[in-house]
Scaffold this motif. Structure first.
Motif, short mmCIF file in Angstrom:
data_model
loop_
_atom_site.label_atom_id
_atom_site.label_comp_id
_atom_site.label_asym_id
_atom_site.label_seq_id
_atom_site.Cartn_x
_atom_site.Cartn_y
_atom_site.Cartn_z
N HIS A 59 0.81 -1.22 0.00
CA HIS A 59 0.00 0.00 0.00
C HIS A 59 0.84 1.27 0.00
O HIS A 59 0.39 2.30 -0.50
CB HIS A 59 -1.00 -0.01 1.16
CG HIS A 59 -0.38 0.00 2.50
ND1 HIS A 59 0.09 -1.13 3.12
CD2 HIS A 59 -0.15 1.02 3.35
CE1 HIS A 59 0.59 -0.82 4.29
NE2 HIS A 59 0.47 0.47 4.45
N LEU A 60 2.06 1.26 0.52
CA LEU A 60 2.89 2.47 0.46
C LEU A 60 3.26 2.78 -0.99
O LEU A 60 3.25 3.94 -1.39
CB LEU A 60 4.13 2.31 1.32
CG LEU A 60 3.91 2.31 2.82
CD1 LEU A 60 5.24 2.15 3.57
CD2 LEU A 60 3.21 3.58 3.28
N LEU A 61 3.56 1.76 -1.77
CA LEU A 61 3.81 1.97 -3.19
C LEU A 61 2.55 2.50 -3.87
O LEU A 61 2.61 3.44 -4.66
CB LEU A 61 4.28 0.68 -3.86
CG LEU A 61 4.52 0.77 -5.37
CD1 LEU A 61 5.61 1.78 -5.70
CD2 LEU A 61 4.88 -0.61 -5.92
N ASP A 62 1.40 1.93 -3.53
CA ASP A 62 0.13 2.39 -4.11
C ASP A 62 -0.12 3.86 -3.80
O ASP A 62 -0.60 4.61 -4.65
CB ASP A 62 -1.04 1.56 -3.60
CG ASP A 62 -1.05 0.14 -4.16
OD1 ASP A 62 -0.40 -0.09 -5.19
OD2 ASP A 62 -1.71 -0.72 -3.55
N VAL A 63 0.19 4.28 -2.56
CA VAL A 63 -0.01 5.68 -2.17
C VAL A 63 0.86 6.59 -3.03
O VAL A 63 0.39 7.60 -3.56
CB VAL A 63 0.27 5.89 -0.67
CG1 VAL A 63 0.31 7.37 -0.32
CG2 VAL A 63 -0.79 5.20 0.18
N LEU A 64 2.14 6.25 -3.17
CA LEU A 64 3.03 7.09 -3.97
C LEU A 64 2.63 7.10 -5.44
O LEU A 64 2.62 8.15 -6.08
CB LEU A 64 4.48 6.62 -3.85
CG LEU A 64 5.23 7.04 -2.60
CD1 LEU A 64 6.69 6.61 -2.68
CD2 LEU A 64 5.14 8.53 -2.36
N VAL A 65 2.27 5.94 -5.98
CA VAL A 65 1.87 5.86 -7.39
C VAL A 65 0.63 6.72 -7.63
O VAL A 65 0.53 7.41 -8.65
CB VAL A 65 1.63 4.39 -7.81
CG1 VAL A 65 0.91 4.31 -9.14
CG2 VAL A 65 2.96 3.65 -7.87
N SER A 66 -0.30 6.72 -6.68
CA SER A 66 -1.54 7.50 -6.88
C SER A 66 -1.27 9.00 -6.92
O SER A 66 -2.11 9.75 -7.42
CB SER A 66 -2.55 7.17 -5.77
OG SER A 66 -2.14 7.69 -4.52
N ARG A 67 -0.12 9.44 -6.45
CA ARG A 67 0.24 10.88 -6.53
C ARG A 67 0.80 11.27 -7.88
O ARG A 67 0.99 12.45 -8.16
CB ARG A 67 1.25 11.21 -5.43
CG ARG A 67 0.69 11.05 -4.03
CD ARG A 67 1.73 11.35 -3.00
NE ARG A 67 1.20 11.19 -1.66
CZ ARG A 67 1.88 11.47 -0.57
NH1 ARG A 67 3.10 11.93 -0.64
NH2 ARG A 67 1.33 11.29 0.62
N HIS A 68 1.11 10.28 -8.72
CA HIS A 68 1.69 10.56 -10.03
C HIS A 68 0.60 10.60 -11.08
O HIS A 68 0.46 9.71 -11.92
CB HIS A 68 2.77 9.52 -10.37
CG HIS A 68 4.02 9.73 -9.59
ND1 HIS A 68 5.04 10.55 -10.02
CD2 HIS A 68 4.39 9.26 -8.37
CE1 HIS A 68 5.99 10.57 -9.10
NE2 HIS A 68 5.62 9.79 -8.10
N ARG A 69 -0.18 11.66 -11.00
CA ARG A 69 -1.28 11.88 -11.94
C ARG A 69 -1.28 13.34 -12.37
O ARG A 69 -0.85 14.22 -11.65
CB ARG A 69 -2.62 11.56 -11.28
CG ARG A 69 -2.77 10.12 -10.88
CD ARG A 69 -4.17 9.84 -10.32
NE ARG A 69 -4.28 8.49 -9.85
CZ ARG A 69 -4.62 7.46 -10.61
NH1 ARG A 69 -4.88 7.64 -11.87
NH2 ARG A 69 -4.71 6.24 -10.11
#
Length: 164
Positions: free
Chosen positions: A26-36
């Motif tokens: 989930h930490l990777l998911d959180v960071l990835v979700s900021r790359h929009r």
């Protein structure tokens, strides 16, 4: 440790190691979700995760070589330039800590407002997953105040004398 590399914004972000199924990272998911983009579309330059030995990353000479190797691999779509790497969660936690006047008794500590949750609500619903079964990682885990809390716990067990 890991590095999340974004070819669109030229960022390099540090992540703690994770050993488990990718669905639980989930930490990777959180960071990835900021790359929009503001439109909500994902960055088109692609996101790559690279594993790095932490002792190598902490050595400035080896770190520089790692960054040079990453920059040299422009054929992978990373481009020729990256900004300085950053530990996003530590930076966000430090900013929060400063906003709370470097407190020794934080009212937001481990509150729901500080829970790190990926933006996967729609995917969880589609997969039929319970929305209450979510990760329990907080921005507070990266905060200097967290060390104070841990010291208090250890002192309460009688392991050592802690005074503020």
């Amino acid at each position: 440790m890991r590095l999340l590399l974004c070819g669109t914004c030229g960022s390099m972000e540090e992540l703690p190691d994770y050993e488990g199924p990718v669905e639980g990272d989930h930490l990777l998911d959180v960071l990835v979700s900021r790359h929009r983009f503001p439109s909500g579309a994902e960055h088109a330059g692609g996101l790559l995760v690279r594993d790095i030995k932490e002792e190598h990353w902490r050595d400035n000479n080896i770190r520089r070589q790692i960054i040079e190797q990453i920059n040299a691999r422009s054929a992978e779509g990373l481009g020729n330039h990256f900004y300085d790497s950053k530990n996003t969660f530590q930076l966000d936690a430090a900013k929060c800590w400063k906003q709370h006047n470097r407190t020794h008794n934080c009212g937001d500590y481990m509150s729901d407002r500080k829970r790190l949750l990926p933006d996967t609500k729609a995917e969880r619903k589609e997969a039929g997953l319970n929305h209450r079964n979510r990760p329990n990682t907080f921005l507070c885990n990266f905060c200097p105040y967290h060390q104070i809390v841990e010291q208090r716990k250890t002192a309460a067990k009688g392991a050592y004398d802690y005074t503020e």
